[in-house]
Design a protein around this motif. Structure first.
Motif, PDB file in Angstrom:
ATOM      1  N   GLU A 266       0.867  -1.179   0.000  1.00  0.00           N
ATOM      2  CA  GLU A 266       0.000   0.000   0.000  1.00  0.00           C
ATOM      3  C   GLU A 266       0.907   1.233   0.000  1.00  0.00           C
ATOM      4  O   GLU A 266       1.613   1.500   0.981  1.00  0.00           O
ATOM      5  CB  GLU A 266      -0.891   0.012   1.233  1.00  0.00           C
ATOM      6  N   ILE A 267       0.920   1.958  -1.105  1.00  0.00           N
ATOM      7  CA  ILE A 267       1.763   3.148  -1.184  1.00  0.00           C
ATOM      8  C   ILE A 267       1.188   4.215  -0.261  1.00  0.00           C
ATOM      9  O   ILE A 267       0.061   4.682  -0.438  1.00  0.00           O
ATOM     10  CB  ILE A 267       1.863   3.662  -2.627  1.00  0.00           C
ATOM     11  N   GLN A 326      -1.634   7.291  -4.494  1.00  0.00           N
ATOM     12  CA  GLN A 326      -1.694   6.081  -3.670  1.00  0.00           C
ATOM     13  C   GLN A 326      -2.209   4.909  -4.488  1.00  0.00           C
ATOM     14  O   GLN A 326      -3.057   5.067  -5.368  1.00  0.00           O
ATOM     15  CB  GLN A 326      -2.583   6.310  -2.444  1.00  0.00           C
ATOM     16  N   HIS A 327      -1.663   3.724  -4.187  1.00  0.00           N
ATOM     17  CA  HIS A 327      -2.062   2.501  -4.870  1.00  0.00           C
ATOM     18  C   HIS A 327      -1.992   1.331  -3.892  1.00  0.00           C
ATOM     19  O   HIS A 327      -1.273   1.376  -2.887  1.00  0.00           O
ATOM     20  CB  HIS A 327      -1.130   2.195  -6.051  1.00  0.00           C
ATOM     21  N   ILE A 328      -2.735   0.290  -4.219  1.00  0.00           N
ATOM     22  CA  ILE A 328      -2.579  -1.023  -3.587  1.00  0.00           C
ATOM     23  C   ILE A 328      -2.284  -2.006  -4.705  1.00  0.00           C
ATOM     24  O   ILE A 328      -3.011  -2.070  -5.701  1.00  0.00           O
ATOM     25  CB  ILE A 328      -3.842  -1.443  -2.806  1.00  0.00           C
ATOM     26  N   PHE A 329      -1.217  -2.782  -4.546  1.00  0.00           N
ATOM     27  CA  PHE A 329      -0.838  -3.724  -5.603  1.00  0.00           C
ATOM     28  C   PHE A 329      -0.009  -4.860  -4.999  1.00  0.00           C
ATOM     29  O   PHE A 329       0.626  -4.705  -3.952  1.00  0.00           O
ATOM     30  CB  PHE A 329      -0.042  -3.013  -6.706  1.00  0.00           C
ATOM     31  N   LEU A 540       8.165   4.274   1.997  1.00  0.00           N
ATOM     32  CA  LEU A 540       7.305   4.576   0.854  1.00  0.00           C
ATOM     33  C   LEU A 540       5.976   3.826   0.909  1.00  0.00           C
ATOM     34  O   LEU A 540       4.966   4.305   0.389  1.00  0.00           O
ATOM     35  CB  LEU A 540       8.041   4.219  -0.439  1.00  0.00           C
ATOM     36  N   ALA A 541       5.962   2.631   1.546  1.00  0.00           N
ATOM     37  CA  ALA A 541       4.757   1.798   1.483  1.00  0.00           C
ATOM     38  C   ALA A 541       4.609   0.958   2.745  1.00  0.00           C
ATOM     39  O   ALA A 541       5.560   0.756   3.515  1.00  0.00           O
ATOM     40  CB  ALA A 541       4.812   0.889   0.251  1.00  0.00           C
ATOM     41  N   ILE A 542       3.395   0.475   2.934  1.00  0.00           N
ATOM     42  CA  ILE A 542       3.070  -0.449   4.022  1.00  0.00           C
ATOM     43  C   ILE A 542       2.717  -1.790   3.392  1.00  0.00           C
ATOM     44  O   ILE A 542       1.877  -1.859   2.482  1.00  0.00           O
ATOM     45  CB  ILE A 542       1.868   0.060   4.845  1.00  0.00           C
ATOM     46  N   ASN A 543       3.345  -2.866   3.856  1.00  0.00           N
ATOM     47  CA  ASN A 543       3.016  -4.164   3.271  1.00  0.00           C
ATOM     48  C   ASN A 543       1.940  -4.879   4.086  1.00  0.00           C
ATOM     49  O   ASN A 543       1.808  -4.681   5.298  1.00  0.00           O
ATOM     50  CB  ASN A 543       4.258  -5.046   3.106  1.00  0.00           C
ATOM     51  N   HIS A 544       1.165  -5.681   3.391  1.00  0.00           N
ATOM     52  CA  HIS A 544       0.089  -6.472   3.995  1.00  0.00           C
ATOM     53  C   HIS A 544       0.275  -7.917   3.545  1.00  0.00           C
ATOM     54  O   HIS A 544       0.267  -8.198   2.343  1.00  0.00           O
ATOM     55  CB  HIS A 544      -1.285  -5.958   3.560  1.00  0.00           C
TER      56      HIS A 544
END
Length: 560
Positions: A266-267, A326-329, A540-544
């Motif tokens: 998640e950016i 913002q993006h989720i990828f 830069l981002a949060i991981n899930h």
């Protein structure tokens, strides 16, 4: 008390179900009478008759419970029941249950198995399995115990089966010589008993293993404020153990699961950032002898696939990543994963060829801040192996040396091996760094592997599970055999040793192999890797990360 033969239908119903005897605290030894299980509750002293299909449980020794308190091992031969309790071995008629003393050991007896007039008894303190003759009650011989924990025994035909609670393993020994033929990792921790079930039509043998431990849970206590509190409860059950041993490839596979794994970024940058022509590369789970990828699909944004050093990588491309964007990828994979345990002896690697030059150039160098040129690390490399020349003994000595020098602790940053050795405490990544440095200085090619472990909840199917941390381990290379796994720190359990070897050349089903020898996740622009100083993924981002255990894999009907 009657133990009549079960029907054909009942015999055919034996499958993968977990057997959970009612009212039981901690199962020890178990054994089969036809299709009926006999087990002993070590804590309560209950000798139990268990229906494997319904969990229906009956106490057999209602009037002799006190006599069975503390019983750990159990075996049956005909109508004679054998048990181990404290320091002694006893026998009795299964119908009368009047115990008769057989022999007393100098230390606690744990497991027992019987074949005709030969009695096998395990003793952790001695480090042996003792073999007695029933008629003379004298010791005939003894075998080295294969593991370092408390062991229980079962016997069938020419095989002596040994389960070890600390090793989380089952060993197959030749019952005449005690030679280890192979071993397998159990799908759950703390195995406490083992039995062999023989199908009454096909004659096929299936191993069943009992497990006994405690599990934490959240208790709703209305008399407390706040009302939720952490406590522990008994956890005991029985589950079939399946295996497939390949003697030519030196490994055995065991129970596994079909797992859905999702990795998503998640950016959400800490500061506004502008990144033109960005390529975000995330490694995809590997194909190995224990891990198969059924499918892989994108999450959020599409990706293309590339191959890097034989490993699949998902590449997400952004023409421009603007401030505030913002993006989720990420990706979602369906993975078949099993336990694997290699069986290689020092004798197998006595006359091996030299390490290929391409592996020397890549895996004997300091390419990841390993501090291999520092005096601390160089001295540790020499001390760890001494005068040993056998490659397998060298890597085992290095592992034990690192375990003696370090204690596990989570750190916010990974320090170099020289700092970690001076400090004496390391995270899993720091254990790996020290192991890599010492191995490479001793001419052993090795590389980092990871990246996550599925939460060890094999009985919680269909429930989204999230790992607490990422995790790394390593692989070392032996010419003619290839890459072999070794865990970083989970086997570092005992301060003064000996430590278990469950994950030395072995991985449990919950290890997910991703990105062998390559970075798990990197940012690039036009094929060039962006420096961490310029942009950090963590900022830069949060991981899930999410795992869902879908089903247990069937016995080995397919060729792995």
């Amino acid at each position: 008390m009657s133990f009549a033969l079960s029907s054909v239908i009942r015999s055919q119903m034996f499958g993968q179900r977990t057997i959970r005897p009612l009212g039981t605290a901690a199962l020890g030894g178990i054994a089969f009478i036809n299709d009926t299980l006999i087990g002993v509750d070590t804590i309560k002293g209950h000798l139990l008759q268990i229906d494997p299909l319904t969990d229906n449980t009956k106490i057999i020794n209602s009037h002799q419970v006190r006599d069975f308190h503390g019983t750990t091992g159990l075996a049956l031969w005909g109508d004679v029941l054998w048990i181990t309790r404290n320091y002694s071995v006893y026998l009795c008629n299964l119908h009368s249950l009047a115990l008769e003393h057989f022999v007393t050991l100098p230390y606690r007896a744990h497991g027992i198995a019987v074949w005709e007039s030969t009695i096998y008894v395990s003793c952790q303190k001695l480090g042996y399995i003792l073999i007695f003759d029933q008629s003379t009650r004298r010791e005939i011989t003894r075998f080295f115990a294969p593991g370092v924990g408390i062991e229980n025994l079962a016997i069938a035909q020419e095989k002596l089966w040994v389960c070890d609670d600390l090793e989380q393993s089952v060993y197959c020994l030749d019952k005449a010589t005690g030679e280890i033929q192979f071993s397998v990792l159990t799908p759950f921790d703390s195995p406490s008993g083992i039995a062999v079930h023989t199908h009454n039509i096909t004659g096929e043998e299936t191993l069943y293993v009992s497990y006994a431990s405690e599990e934490p849970y959240i208790r709703d206590n209305p008399n407390s404020n706040p009302n939720h509190e952490l406590t522990y409860r008994d956890r005991t059950f029985i589950h079939p153990l399946y295996y497939n041993y390949d003697s030519e490839k030196h490994y055995a596979l065991s129970n596994g699961y079909l797992v859905e794994m999702s990795y998503v970024e998640e950016i959400s940058p800490l500061d506004d950032i502008y990144l033109p022509e960005l390529e975000w590369r995330i490694a995809i789970p590997s194909e190995t002898n224990r891990q198969k990828i059924r499918s892989i699909e994108p999450i959020g944004l599409p990706f293309t696939e590339e191959i890097a050093d034989g490993q699949r990588v998902a590449v997400f491309r952004f023409d421009c990543l603007n401030p505030g964007e913002q993006h989720i990828f990420g990706w979602k994979a369906l993975i078949e994963v099993r336990g694997v345990k290699y069986r290689v002896s020092p004798r197998d690697v006595e006359n091996i060829p030299s390490l290929p030059s391409e592996l020397q150039q890549r895996y004997l160098v300091d390419d990841d801040d390993l501090a291999m040129d520092t005096l601390v690390v160089k001295n540790a490399a020499r001390e760890s192996v001494g005068t040993e020349t056998n490659i397998l003994r060298k890597i085992y000595s290095i592992r034990n040396y690192v375990y003696d020098k370090l204690s596990y602790g989570i750190k916010p940053h990974i320090n170099t091996p020289d700092i970690v050795l001076d400090r004496g405490v390391g995270s899993c990544g720091e254990y790996v760094g020290v192991l890599l440095a010492l191995c490479r200085l001793n001419g052993i090619a090795c590389r980092t592997v990871g990246r996550y472990k599925c939460p060890v909840e094999g009985d919680k199917k269909g429930i989204p599970l999230q790992p607490d941390f990422n995790h790394v381990w390593l692989e070392f290379y032996i010419p003619t055999l290839g890459w072999l796994p070794m865990e970083s720190n989970p086997d570092d359990l005992v301060d003064s040793g000996p430590n278990p070897t469950r994950f030395f050349m072995g991985l449990a089903w919950f290890h997910i192999e991703i990105g062998k020898g390559i970075p798990f996740e990197v940012l690039t622009r036009k094929g060039e890797r962006l420096a961490k100083e310029d942009v950090s993924i963590g900022e830069l981002a949060i991981n899930h990360i999410r795992f869902t255990i879908l089903e247990e894999l069937p016995p080995f009907t397919v060729d792995y």
